[in-house]
Structures are given as structure tokens and as C-alpha cells.
Motif scaffolding. Structure first.
Motif: not given
Length: 509
Positions: A329-341, A347-351, A448-456
Motif C-alpha cells: 500500500d505504501r509503495v504501490v498504492g491502491r490505484e494499481r496492482l504491483p508489477d515487476f518495476t 524489500p519485505y515482500v522479497t524477504a 513473485f507476481i502471483l503472490v504480490a498481486s494476491m497481497l494487493a
């Protein structure tokens, strides 16, 4: 006339005699240096340690033996020597640095009878395999990885939309997303349904591979001469079944590649990894077909296992899910979904993903190696044709590398690791040395993309029973070449109405 029973008995007797002669040769004439074998459980005459081997989740038994015998354990099964490596240091030294261990065991049922001996993972160490490895270097090229990223991003959005419509089919949606990514990236074949013929065929073949890989499932693996038993013989139904399974295997390898060839002939094919192999790497059609088939079957289950383990971890450790969602929410925001950029800024999601690899390794027992000549290690003798196993599970639970190893704790890979080495599990979960998985980058990106998308977009929680009490999931996993959590119940809901709108908008675009 010789009866059928006599013929069957002769074949079985030949197999037993072969095992006895093998046992005698390996125990009497082997070990010219007279070095001791590594420590291990005491074998019985002839059968060795056969009765000590559990049929399922053998890595747990080997981890128990580590506490008794140490980082390198030896035992025998019907004359075959087996060495288990229980630490990262020992496995890296033996499997990662010594060419003696670059080969694979000869698997009669899976390799010879079903045809998987031609695949990259099961092929013996030979010139053909070396040429495959040279060709596979291109799989890590940036243009190839970027082509997969496009498919991964789009299929992750389609995955979220399917989850929104029918969250109860979580497992099927994850399998479809993974299969669709691979089919697009490898062959330029679009997929929009779990009933797609390529997806269902791959699932069928994967189930067959998992079944055959179970230790002791087929007697022909212990007595290879049984492969010469006539298929019409009573009791030889397994051989008739093997013929059908081989046909399915060949269809899974040939079918998508033939579809690509048809598009190439029609001039409508788009660039994909198979065309990269043939156009820029000089691979023959036969080589490209088997390399892509190997990547397809090898990668079709890994992301599914990772995503299911993620859901289990989020139920058992809700505080981790909260911290990861706050970071997104802090890095990507809630107006779009995460991508590889966004990956380097999370760092926490990567960990979390690194900890997921450690906490629930997809291959808790690495695919076996075979020694091609006698060797000695730290004063222990490892004879030629030994089966050598890397116990990845024991490595992930090594207290010399990880504090409180049974806990799911992403912080161990951040500054909060409190001085422990916290070895990145990617150094061993994808294999060692030249036999390491060539698709590790693409596989990591899938998760990464499946998990990050689910978290968002979604929140995972424990399911409540009719009495309103939360159902506690078990930390239990399947056996086989790859491992995933046993089926469990859970709730997965959109985080908000805005998240629902965002999912639909991205999927429509």
C-alpha cells in the motif's frame, strides 16, 4: 508347453539373482582403498536398509538420521548404495564442485519405459545433455525473461479475476495461471480455460510422474530385468499401463510444439522461447521440442506449490500478511496492482518470498544424482553408481544457518536477522552446480507476481466452522518429486470494493 506361471517365475528369479550378484559385487569387490562408508543405520543381509525407508516424505527420516549420524549418511537398498547429504556445505562441495556426480540414476519405469530419459532433468551426463545445457543458457537472457514477464503480468491479472469470481477454486486457478504463463512463453499458445487440452494433458502427465516417482511403487525399479516381461503375461498389467503412459508423455511433449510449427508455417507465430532456441541458438526441432517440454513439465507445478504454501503461511502468520500488505500500500498504492518495476522497492515482500522458499521448499529432497566413478570424501568411500541425495529439508532447518527454523519469519533476511548467516535458500533449493535448475529466474518471477498481486487485492484468513471457531490448518505436505501443502480450507476475500473494481479494470485492459 511351458506354463505362463513358469515364465513369470523365471523372470522374477532372474531379477532376484541380478540383485544378489549386484549386492555381492558391491560389497565384496568394491572399495579398493578399504575406506569406511559414511555412517548410517545397520543394514540387513541382502535387502540392506529396505525396511528402514519410509514410502512417503523420506526427507523427514533422513533429517532424523542427521541427528544420529551427521551431515553425510550411507545406507543400501538391495545392493544399491545411497548417500544422503544433510547440510548445504557438504552438498555444495560434493554435488556443486565434483563432476563425478553430474549424472542421474537410470530410472527404468520413468526414464526408459515412459521416455523421460530424453528430458533435460533425467538425462544422464553425456554430450547430448551438455549441448542441452549450453542451449539453456539462453533461458536466462534478458529478452527471454522479459518476454515471460509480459505473460506473467497478464496471467496474474487474469488469475485475480478468476479468484474474484470463484475463490473456492483457488488451486485450479493457480494451476491454470502457471500453465498459461509457460505455454505462452515457451510456445506462444494462449490459454483462457482450465479445460484447455494442453493444460489438462500436462496435469495428467504430471500426476503420472508423481505416481511413478514414489519409492517402491513399481517392482521394475528394483528388478530392471522385469522390463522384459511380455505385456500379455498375467500380472504384467503395469507394463501395458506403461505403454499408455508413454503415449501420453509423447503427446505432451509433441502436441504444443507441433501447434507452434503449424503457426510458423502459416506465418502467424509470435516470438517465444522455442523460436529463440531454433532461430538464435541453432537448436534442432527435436532439441527445442525436448528442452521446452522439460521446462513445461518441470515448471508447471512449482509456482502452484509456492502459491499454496503462501496461502498456508498467511493463515498461520497473519502478522506477516499485514506487514506485507502495508508495504505494498505504501509503495504501490491502491490505484494499481504491483508489477515487476516494483520488485526492488518491496524489500519485505522479497524477504517473504525468500522465507517461503526456505519454510516450504518445493523439492524437499533434490532430484537424485548418480556417481560415475569411485570417490572419497573426508575419509569416507562413495562407490561408483551410488545414488546421492541432497536433503534440502534438513538444510532449511539447519540451526547453524537459521534461528528458530520452524517459524515463518521474513525478517531473518532483513536487518532484523540478529547476526545469523541466514543463507539465501536459492543457493540450494534449485539444485547444485551444473545440474541446477535453468528456469530458476522465471520460476521465481512466477511466484513473485502471483503472490504480490494476491497481497494487493485479497486477504487470506482461517476458515470458521459452523460453531464460529477458526479451523486450524495443519502444516502437512504431499510426497513426491515436488511437494505442496495438503488440501486445506481457508477464506480468501477482496480487501475492499475498490480492490474488486481494480481487478476488473486491469483484467479488462
Amino acid at each position: 508347453m511351458v506354463s505362463i506361471a513358469v515364465v513369470a517365475f523365471c523372470f522374477l528369479l532372474a531379477g532376484i539373482l541380478h540383485a544378489l550378484l549386484s549386492w555381492r559385487k558391491r560389497h565384496i569387490f568394491a572399495n579398493p582403498k578399504q575406506l569406511p562408508y559414511p555412517p548410517g543405520p545397520k543394514p540387513d543381509p541382502i535387502i540392506g536398509n529396505l525396511r528402514h525407508i519410509v514410502p512417503e516424505s523420506t526427507w523427514f527420516r533422513y533429517t532424523e538420521w542427521k541427528a544420529v549420524y551427521g551431515d553425510i549418511v550411507h545406507f543400501t537398498v538391495l545392493g544399491t548404495h545411497v548417500t544422503v547429504l544433510n547440510s548445504y556445505e557438504v552438498a555444495n562441495e560434493i554435488l556443486g564442485k565434483r563432476a563425478t556426480y553430474h549424472s542421474r540414476p537410470i530410472t527404468t519405469m520413468l526414464g526408459e519405459m515412459l521416455g523421460w530419459a530424453e528430458s533435460v532433468p533425467l538425462m544422464e551426463y553425456c554430450e547430448k545433455w551438455k549441448s542441452y545445457r549450453r542451449l539453456l543458457r539462453s533461458f536466462k537472457r534478458e529478452d527471454v525473461v522479459a518476454n515471460f514477464r509480459l505473460a506473467q503480468h497478464q496471467e496474474a491479472q487474469a488469475f485475480l479475476k478468476r479468484m474474484l469470481k470463484d475463490p473456492a477454486e483457488f488451486f485450479s486457478h493457480a494451476r491454470l495461471a502457471t500453465g498459461a504463463i509457460l505455454l505462452r512463453g515457451l510456445y506462444d499458445i494462449p490459454v483462457d480455460s482450465g479445460e484447455n487440452e494442453y493444460i489438462t494433458l500436462a496435469e495428467t502427465v504430471l500426476d503420472i510422474v508423481v505416481l511413478i516417482a514414489q519409492p517402491g511403487k513399481f517392482l521394475v525399479e528394483l528388478f530392471p530385468n522385469l522390463k522384459y516381461v511380455p505385456s500379455w503375461l498375467p500380472g504384467a498389467g503395469w507394463k501395458r499401463q506403461a505403454k499408455k503412459w508413454r503415449s501420453l508423455t509423447m503427446k505432451m511433449v509433441n502436441h504444443p510444439f507441433n501447434a507452434l510449427k503449424k503457426d510458423l508455417d502459416a506465418g502467424v507465430a509470435q516470438p517465444c522461447y522455442a523460436t529463440t532456441l531454433m532461430d538464435t541458438q541453432g537448436a534442432s526441432e527435436e532439441d527445442a521440442k525436448w528442452i521446452c517440454g522439460s521446462l513445461y513439465i518441470g515448471g508447471s507445478d512449482t509456482a502452484v506449490s509456492g502459491v499454496m504454501s503462501f496461502a498456508l503461511a498467511m493463515m498461520l502468520y497473519p502478522e506477516v500478511q499485514k506487514k506485507a500488505q502495508e508495504e505494498i500500500d505504501r509503495v504501490v498504492g491502491r490505484e494499481r496492482l504491483p508489477d515487476f518495476t516494483d520488485q526492488d522497492r518491496l524489500p519485505y515482500v522479497t524477504a517473504l518470498l525468500t522465507e517461503l522458499h526456505r519454510w516450504a521448499p518445493i523439492t524437499p529432497l533434490a532430484f537424485p544424482r548418480r556417481s560415475i566413478e569411485d570417490d572419497d570424501f573426508e575419509g569416507y568411500f562413495i562407490p561408483k553408481d551410488s545414488i546421492v541425495l541432497a536433503n534440502v529439508w534438513a538444510m532449511t532447518r539447519d540451526k547453524n544457518h537459521y534461528e528458530d527454523p520452524d517459524r515463518f519469519w521474513p525478517e531473518r533476511f532483513l536487518d532484523e536477522g540478529h547476526g545469523k548467516p541466514n543463507t539465501d535458500p536459492r543457493q540450494y533449493i534449485f539444485g547444485f552446480g551444473r545440474r541446477g535448475c535453468p528456469g530458476s529466474n522465471v520460476g521465481d518471477n512466477n511466484i513473485f507476481i502471483l503472490v504480490a498481486s494476491m497481497l494487493a487485492a485479497f486477504h487470506v484468513s482461517k476458515k470458521r466452522g459452523a460453531n464460529g471457531i477458526e479451523i486450524e490448518p495443519e502444516f502437512s505436505f504431499t510426497s513426491g518429486l515436488s511437494s505442496r501443502p495438503l488440501d486445506f480450507e481457508f477464506d480468501i476475500k477482496p480487501r475492499s470494493d475498490a480492490a474488486c473494481s481494480l481487478i476488473r479494470a486491469h483484467a479488462d485492459n
